[in-house]
Design a protein around this motif. Structure first.
Motif, PDB file in Angstrom:
ATOM      1  N   LYS A  65     -37.580  69.325 -21.866  1.00  0.00           N
ATOM      2  CA  LYS A  65     -38.038  68.023 -22.351  1.00  0.00           C
ATOM      3  C   LYS A  65     -39.214  67.502 -21.528  1.00  0.00           C
ATOM      4  O   LYS A  65     -40.153  66.935 -22.068  1.00  0.00           O
ATOM      5  CB  LYS A  65     -36.901  66.995 -22.306  1.00  0.00           C
ATOM      6  CG  LYS A  65     -35.918  67.076 -23.433  1.00  0.00           C
ATOM      7  CD  LYS A  65     -34.842  66.029 -23.227  1.00  0.00           C
ATOM      8  CE  LYS A  65     -34.547  65.329 -24.515  1.00  0.00           C
ATOM      9  NZ  LYS A  65     -33.484  64.341 -24.361  1.00  0.00           N
ATOM     10  N   ASP A  66     -39.139  67.708 -20.217  1.00  0.00           N
ATOM     11  CA  ASP A  66     -40.238  67.288 -19.345  1.00  0.00           C
ATOM     12  C   ASP A  66     -41.524  68.025 -19.706  1.00  0.00           C
ATOM     13  O   ASP A  66     -42.599  67.418 -19.793  1.00  0.00           O
ATOM     14  CB  ASP A  66     -39.904  67.536 -17.873  1.00  0.00           C
ATOM     15  CG  ASP A  66     -38.778  66.671 -17.347  1.00  0.00           C
ATOM     16  OD1 ASP A  66     -38.580  65.550 -17.863  1.00  0.00           O
ATOM     17  OD2 ASP A  66     -38.085  67.120 -16.399  1.00  0.00           O
ATOM     18  N   VAL A  67     -41.429  69.333 -19.907  1.00  0.00           N
ATOM     19  CA  VAL A  67     -42.610  70.131 -20.247  1.00  0.00           C
ATOM     20  C   VAL A  67     -43.169  69.677 -21.593  1.00  0.00           C
ATOM     21  O   VAL A  67     -44.390  69.535 -21.753  1.00  0.00           O
ATOM     22  CB  VAL A  67     -42.280  71.636 -20.241  1.00  0.00           C
ATOM     23  CG1 VAL A  67     -43.440  72.464 -20.799  1.00  0.00           C
ATOM     24  CG2 VAL A  67     -41.920  72.103 -18.830  1.00  0.00           C
ATOM     25  N   GLU A  68     -42.296  69.408 -22.553  1.00  0.00           N
ATOM     26  CA  GLU A  68     -42.767  68.914 -23.851  1.00  0.00           C
ATOM     27  C   GLU A  68     -43.445  67.553 -23.707  1.00  0.00           C
ATOM     28  O   GLU A  68     -44.452  67.279 -24.349  1.00  0.00           O
ATOM     29  CB  GLU A  68     -41.602  68.858 -24.841  1.00  0.00           C
ATOM     30  CG  GLU A  68     -41.147  70.238 -25.274  1.00  0.00           C
ATOM     31  CD  GLU A  68     -39.910  70.223 -26.151  1.00  0.00           C
ATOM     32  OE1 GLU A  68     -39.437  69.120 -26.536  1.00  0.00           O
ATOM     33  OE2 GLU A  68     -39.407  71.315 -26.452  1.00  0.00           O
ATOM     34  N   ARG A  69     -42.899  66.714 -22.852  1.00  0.00           N
ATOM     35  CA  ARG A  69     -43.518  65.406 -22.605  1.00  0.00           C
ATOM     36  C   ARG A  69     -44.890  65.582 -21.945  1.00  0.00           C
ATOM     37  O   ARG A  69     -45.848  64.888 -22.298  1.00  0.00           O
ATOM     38  CB  ARG A  69     -42.594  64.545 -21.739  1.00  0.00           C
ATOM     39  CG  ARG A  69     -43.062  63.123 -21.546  1.00  0.00           C
ATOM     40  CD  ARG A  69     -41.989  62.339 -20.791  1.00  0.00           C
ATOM     41  NE  ARG A  69     -42.391  61.000 -20.478  1.00  0.00           N
ATOM     42  CZ  ARG A  69     -42.024  59.914 -21.138  1.00  0.00           C
ATOM     43  NH1 ARG A  69     -41.224  60.028 -22.191  1.00  0.00           N
ATOM     44  NH2 ARG A  69     -42.425  58.721 -20.768  1.00  0.00           N
ATOM     45  N   LEU A  70     -44.981  66.502 -21.005  1.00  0.00           N
ATOM     46  CA  LEU A  70     -46.272  66.791 -20.371  1.00  0.00           C
ATOM     47  C   LEU A  70     -47.289  67.272 -21.406  1.00  0.00           C
ATOM     48  O   LEU A  70     -48.459  66.867 -21.365  1.00  0.00           O
ATOM     49  CB  LEU A  70     -46.101  67.839 -19.265  1.00  0.00           C
ATOM     50  CG  LEU A  70     -45.375  67.364 -18.011  1.00  0.00           C
ATOM     51  CD1 LEU A  70     -44.969  68.547 -17.149  1.00  0.00           C
ATOM     52  CD2 LEU A  70     -46.231  66.377 -17.232  1.00  0.00           C
ATOM     53  N   ARG A  71     -46.847  68.093 -22.317  1.00  0.00           N
ATOM     54  CA  ARG A  71     -47.745  68.567 -23.386  1.00  0.00           C
ATOM     55  C   ARG A  71     -48.198  67.413 -24.271  1.00  0.00           C
ATOM     56  O   ARG A  71     -49.339  67.371 -24.718  1.00  0.00           O
ATOM     57  CB  ARG A  71     -47.052  69.651 -24.206  1.00  0.00           C
ATOM     58  CG  ARG A  71     -46.923  70.965 -23.466  1.00  0.00           C
ATOM     59  CD  ARG A  71     -46.176  71.980 -24.297  1.00  0.00           C
ATOM     60  NE  ARG A  71     -46.151  73.277 -23.632  1.00  0.00           N
ATOM     61  CZ  ARG A  71     -45.395  74.280 -24.038  1.00  0.00           C
ATOM     62  NH1 ARG A  71     -44.591  74.136 -25.082  1.00  0.00           N
ATOM     63  NH2 ARG A  71     -45.422  75.426 -23.390  1.00  0.00           N
ATOM     64  N   ARG A  72     -47.299  66.481 -24.548  1.00  0.00           N
ATOM     65  CA  ARG A  72     -47.670  65.300 -25.344  1.00  0.00           C
ATOM     66  C   ARG A  72     -48.691  64.451 -24.597  1.00  0.00           C
ATOM     67  O   ARG A  72     -49.630  63.934 -25.194  1.00  0.00           O
ATOM     68  CB  ARG A  72     -46.429  64.456 -25.662  1.00  0.00           C
ATOM     69  CG  ARG A  72     -45.549  65.118 -26.711  1.00  0.00           C
ATOM     70  CD  ARG A  72     -44.548  64.171 -27.335  1.00  0.00           C
ATOM     71  NE  ARG A  72     -45.211  63.061 -27.979  1.00  0.00           N
ATOM     72  CZ  ARG A  72     -44.802  61.789 -27.898  1.00  0.00           C
ATOM     73  NH1 ARG A  72     -43.718  61.490 -27.218  1.00  0.00           N
ATOM     74  NH2 ARG A  72     -45.450  60.834 -28.503  1.00  0.00           N
ATOM     75  N   ILE A  73     -48.485  64.278 -23.290  1.00  0.00           N
ATOM     76  CA  ILE A  73     -49.448  63.524 -22.485  1.00  0.00           C
ATOM     77  C   ILE A  73     -50.807  64.215 -22.559  1.00  0.00           C
ATOM     78  O   ILE A  73     -51.838  63.559 -22.768  1.00  0.00           O
ATOM     79  CB  ILE A  73     -48.972  63.399 -21.016  1.00  0.00           C
ATOM     80  CG1 ILE A  73     -47.708  62.553 -20.940  1.00  0.00           C
ATOM     81  CG2 ILE A  73     -50.078  62.810 -20.145  1.00  0.00           C
ATOM     82  CD1 ILE A  73     -47.005  62.589 -19.582  1.00  0.00           C
ATOM     83  N   GLN A  74     -50.798  65.532 -22.416  1.00  0.00           N
ATOM     84  CA  GLN A  74     -52.035  66.317 -22.485  1.00  0.00           C
ATOM     85  C   GLN A  74     -52.712  66.118 -23.840  1.00  0.00           C
ATOM     86  O   GLN A  74     -53.924  65.925 -23.913  1.00  0.00           O
ATOM     87  CB  GLN A  74     -51.714  67.796 -22.251  1.00  0.00           C
ATOM     88  CG  GLN A  74     -52.893  68.718 -22.283  1.00  0.00           C
ATOM     89  CD  GLN A  74     -53.673  68.681 -20.979  1.00  0.00           C
ATOM     90  OE1 GLN A  74     -53.451  67.860 -20.110  1.00  0.00           O
ATOM     91  NE2 GLN A  74     -54.631  69.578 -20.861  1.00  0.00           N
TER      92      GLN A  74
END
Length: 158
Positions: A65-74
């Motif tokens: 979930k954290d990695v997906e959130r980071l991708r969304r931020i990106q």
């Protein structure tokens, strides 16, 4: 490598595994998966955009979930041109929307329950009305045609 020794990309792409918030990626792996520099992840954490889990020794552990959130931020910053304040606001609004959606769903369930209770009570009222034989104050049976004028006083508890 994930905390359990598996490949990080294979872990993320496994269709049989649901989205999890268990911390399994160290910062370098999470940064690679999100295509960011590890220092960027630290900055996002300092701003409150991401909250990785911590190992007993204090090592940051990022979840899927954290990695997906980071991708969304990106995506929001690089592709949509948003600044980090805008990203923070989007996340705040999404959280508020989720909270309100849950409240509306709870209220809808409550309204449905109350509607069912109203139907049940209306049925009960009809049953009771059919069982009641009206008498006037003199003890005389009230005629059927006069029943409409006959009122039953109901006292409700306070």
């Amino acid at each position: 490598m994930t905390a359990d020794g598996g490949s990080p990309r294979a872990y993320l792409e496994d269709p049989h595994r649901g989205v999890t918030d268990r911390g399994v990626f160290m910062i370098s792996v999470a940064a690679e998966l999100a295509e960011m520099h590890p220092q960027t992840l630290r900055m996002y954490e300092a701003r409150g955009l991401i909250e990785p889990k911590r190992s007993p020794k204090g090592t940051r552990l990022y979840s899927q979930k954290d990695v997906e959130r980071l991708r969304r931020i990106q995506e929001m910053t690089a592709e949509l041109g948003m600044n980090l304040a805008g990203v923070e606001r989007v996340f705040e609004l999404e959280e508020q929307l989720g909270s309100m959606t849950r409240k509306v769903a709870a209220l809808q369930r409550q309204a449905d329950d109350l509607s069912a209770e109203v139907v049940r009570l209306e049925d009960l009222r009809r049953e009771l009305r059919a069982e009641i034989v009206p008498y006037d104050s003199g003890g005389q049976l009230v005629r059927h045609k006069d029943v409409q004028r006959f009122k039953i006083r109901v006292q409700r508890p306070d």
